[in-house]
Design a protein around this motif. Structure first.
Motif, PDB file in Angstrom:
ATOM      1  N   GLY A 128       0.764  -1.235   0.000  1.00 46.57           N
ATOM      2  CA  GLY A 128       0.000   0.000   0.000  1.00 46.57           C
ATOM      3  C   GLY A 128       0.794   1.284   0.000  1.00 46.57           C
ATOM      4  O   GLY A 128       0.214   2.370  -0.076  1.00 46.57           O
ATOM      5  N   ALA A 129       2.126   1.221   0.093  1.00 42.27           N
ATOM      6  CA  ALA A 129       2.919   2.441  -0.001  1.00 42.27           C
ATOM      7  C   ALA A 129       2.947   2.940  -1.441  1.00 42.27           C
ATOM      8  O   ALA A 129       2.753   2.181  -2.398  1.00 42.27           O
ATOM      9  CB  ALA A 129       4.344   2.193   0.483  1.00 42.27           C
ATOM     10  N   TYR A 130       3.179   4.240  -1.593  1.00 45.81           N
ATOM     11  CA  TYR A 130       3.385   4.873  -2.898  1.00 45.81           C
ATOM     12  C   TYR A 130       4.785   5.457  -2.919  1.00 45.81           C
ATOM     13  O   TYR A 130       5.266   5.985  -1.901  1.00 45.81           O
ATOM     14  CB  TYR A 130       2.372   5.991  -3.133  1.00 45.81           C
ATOM     15  CG  TYR A 130       1.005   5.513  -3.577  1.00 45.81           C
ATOM     16  CD1 TYR A 130       0.524   5.813  -4.849  1.00 45.81           C
ATOM     17  CD2 TYR A 130       0.191   4.775  -2.729  1.00 45.81           C
ATOM     18  CE1 TYR A 130      -0.728   5.384  -5.264  1.00 45.81           C
ATOM     19  CE2 TYR A 130      -1.059   4.338  -3.130  1.00 45.81           C
ATOM     20  CZ  TYR A 130      -1.514   4.653  -4.405  1.00 45.81           C
ATOM     21  OH  TYR A 130      -2.748   4.219  -4.812  1.00 45.81           O
ATOM     22  N   SER A 131       5.447   5.375  -4.071  1.00 48.21           N
ATOM     23  CA  SER A 131       6.808   5.890  -4.165  1.00 48.21           C
ATOM     24  C   SER A 131       7.115   6.272  -5.608  1.00 48.21           C
ATOM     25  O   SER A 131       6.287   6.092  -6.507  1.00 48.21           O
ATOM     26  CB  SER A 131       7.810   4.840  -3.650  1.00 48.21           C
ATOM     27  OG  SER A 131       9.096   5.393  -3.485  1.00 48.21           O
ATOM     28  N   THR A 132       8.300   6.790  -5.830  1.00 47.09           N
ATOM     29  CA  THR A 132       8.770   7.177  -7.157  1.00 47.09           C
ATOM     30  C   THR A 132      10.015   6.368  -7.513  1.00 47.09           C
ATOM     31  O   THR A 132      10.682   5.812  -6.636  1.00 47.09           O
ATOM     32  CB  THR A 132       9.135   8.667  -7.214  1.00 47.09           C
ATOM     33  OG1 THR A 132      10.274   8.892  -6.353  1.00 47.09           O
ATOM     34  CG2 THR A 132       7.978   9.541  -6.749  1.00 47.09           C
ATOM     35  N   VAL A 133      10.356   6.343  -8.787  1.00 49.72           N
ATOM     36  CA  VAL A 133      11.561   5.611  -9.178  1.00 49.72           C
ATOM     37  C   VAL A 133      12.810   6.245  -8.581  1.00 49.72           C
ATOM     38  O   VAL A 133      13.772   5.541  -8.243  1.00 49.72           O
ATOM     39  CB  VAL A 133      11.670   5.502 -10.721  1.00 49.72           C
ATOM     40  CG1 VAL A 133      10.639   4.537 -11.274  1.00 49.72           C
ATOM     41  CG2 VAL A 133      11.573   6.862 -11.405  1.00 49.72           C
ATOM     42  N   ALA A 134      12.807   7.555  -8.403  1.00 47.60           N
ATOM     43  CA  ALA A 134      13.965   8.203  -7.777  1.00 47.60           C
ATOM     44  C   ALA A 134      14.079   7.815  -6.310  1.00 47.60           C
ATOM     45  O   ALA A 134      15.184   7.551  -5.806  1.00 47.60           O
ATOM     46  CB  ALA A 134      13.855   9.724  -7.914  1.00 47.60           C
ATOM     47  N   ASP A 135      12.956   7.772  -5.614  1.00 48.88           N
ATOM     48  CA  ASP A 135      12.995   7.383  -4.200  1.00 48.88           C
ATOM     49  C   ASP A 135      13.454   5.939  -4.028  1.00 48.88           C
ATOM     50  O   ASP A 135      14.163   5.618  -3.067  1.00 48.88           O
ATOM     51  CB  ASP A 135      11.614   7.567  -3.569  1.00 48.88           C
ATOM     52  CG  ASP A 135      11.417   8.943  -2.957  1.00 48.88           C
ATOM     53  OD1 ASP A 135      12.232   9.841  -3.245  1.00 48.88           O
ATOM     54  OD2 ASP A 135      10.450   9.131  -2.188  1.00 48.88           O
ATOM     55  N   LEU A 136      13.046   5.068  -4.943  1.00 46.83           N
ATOM     56  CA  LEU A 136      13.481   3.669  -4.813  1.00 46.83           C
ATOM     57  C   LEU A 136      14.983   3.541  -5.036  1.00 46.83           C
ATOM     58  O   LEU A 136      15.654   2.733  -4.384  1.00 46.83           O
ATOM     59  CB  LEU A 136      12.707   2.794  -5.783  1.00 46.83           C
ATOM     60  CG  LEU A 136      11.408   2.172  -5.233  1.00 46.83           C
ATOM     61  CD1 LEU A 136      11.697   1.276  -4.036  1.00 46.83           C
ATOM     62  CD2 LEU A 136      10.366   3.217  -4.870  1.00 46.83           C
ATOM     63  N   SER A 137      15.518   4.324  -5.942  1.00 48.74           N
ATOM     64  CA  SER A 137      16.967   4.339  -6.115  1.00 48.74           C
ATOM     65  C   SER A 137      17.653   4.830  -4.840  1.00 48.74           C
ATOM     66  O   SER A 137      18.673   4.274  -4.403  1.00 48.74           O
ATOM     67  CB  SER A 137      17.339   5.237  -7.305  1.00 48.74           C
ATOM     68  OG  SER A 137      18.723   5.239  -7.525  1.00 48.74           O
TER      69      SER A 137
END
Length: 327
Positions: free
Chosen positions: A224-233
């Protein structure tokens, strides 16, 4: 790097040695309004959230609030009586607890066929999940074998919340996303998504049906979390730099505990591991969500594919993995 992304809705990013080699976003975050996905779009990441949960728990182990051999029963009290007294925090982290699962992914059927046993709008806080977690008998004795279990990670979130006295999503912010510099990651409600967040769609480009009736209105320990590709990096960088938990704890988390049923992957504590070699990954699959992010510390290589449709990430992730293996 990827020259054919026709029909893909989501975002892709590849980094090596701290340099972004490839990044693109395609498709629509909101099909009805015609809002495009961008590299800054926040996507649902489904079960990749389990990595956050594991890190919260390990940070509580590190500061002595919990231990890996803490009995779940010790914290649960009279709640969820079908969870035995010999189930430990480590069993839950490793998917070796044997407890019954409220969302058993081994069952046949399409991911969009699953219906929760409580109205989704009632599942906004971790304690609310007690409505759906109970009534599932144990499948096997703790430690006997690996069996992927969503319930186990909601129970871990519940345990973390109770021993720390802090709501689970705040624990994630303080102990994981904050130290990692993940400024766009969190747990928004699906019925009031903020600007810049992608709606999840049940099917490909021909359907405008979203996943709002299929998932809890707000996520917890299993997703259920939301994130961005930059945050995952940023997560991978911070994790292996020891900024979330010390590197000794990271090593403990990525030590193989099990071989998955398919035989080509292993599992540690909260993270998938390649069948051989050092690559570590997070993966998410749910109604309206598909996600894979892989980090190979030996090659300083990170790649992430996320889609706001149920199956959109998988063909792109397969092609990308093949291209990277050939390069």
């Amino acid at each position: 790097m990827l020259d054919d992304l026709e029909g893909f809705s989501g975002a892709v990013r590849v980094d090596r040695g701290g340099v972004t080699l490839f990044a693109t976003a395609r498709g629509l975050a909101d099909r009805a309004a015609g809002v495009a996905n961008t590299l800054g779009t926040r996507f649902g990441i489904a079960s990749a959230t389990k990595g956050f949960t594991a890190l919260v728990v390990m940070s509580l182990v590190e500061d002595g609030t919990l231990s890996l051999d803490t009995s779940a029963r010790k914290v649960l009290g009279d709640d969820l009586p079908l969870i035995g007294p010999d189930v430990t925090v480590e069993h839950l982290l490793a998917h070796r607890s044997g407890i019954g699962d409220y969302f058993d992914e081994d069952l046949d059927g399409d991911i969009t066929d699953f219906v929760l046993t409580a109205p989704v709008h009632e599942l906004g806080e971790t304690e609310d999940y007690l409505k759906v977690l109970g009534g599932f008998p144990a499948k096997f004795a703790p430690g006997e074998r690996f069996s992927y279990c969503n319930s186990g990670y909601v129970v871990l979130a519940l345990i973390a919340e109770r021993v720390a006295g802090v709501p689970f999503r705040d624990l994630v912010a303080r102990r994981v996303t904050g130290p990692a510099g993940m400024t766009a990651t969190g747990f928004p409600r699906s019925d009031e998504l903020p600007a810049g967040a992608a709606r999840g769609y049940l099917h490909g480009a021909g359907s405008d049906r979203t996943n709002v009736f299929h998932l809890p209105v707000r996520g917890s320990g299993d997703g259920g979390a939301y994130s961005t590709v930059a945050d995952l990096s940023a997560l991978w960088t911070a994790l292996f730099a020891g900024r979330i938990v010390p590197t000794a704890r990271v090593a403990e988390m990525i030590r193989p505990r099990s071989v998955a049923t398919e035989g080509d992957r292993r599992y540690g504590l909260g993270f998938w591991l390649a069948g051989s070699g050092p690559a570590v990954s997070l993966e998410g699959y749910d109604a309206g969500v598909s996600f894979r992010s892989v980090h190979d510390p030996s090659a300083a290589l990170t790649w992430t594919v996320v889609s706001n449709s149920s199956d959109g990430a998988w063909p792109v992730a397969r092609r990308l993995a093949q291209r990277l293996a050939e390069s």
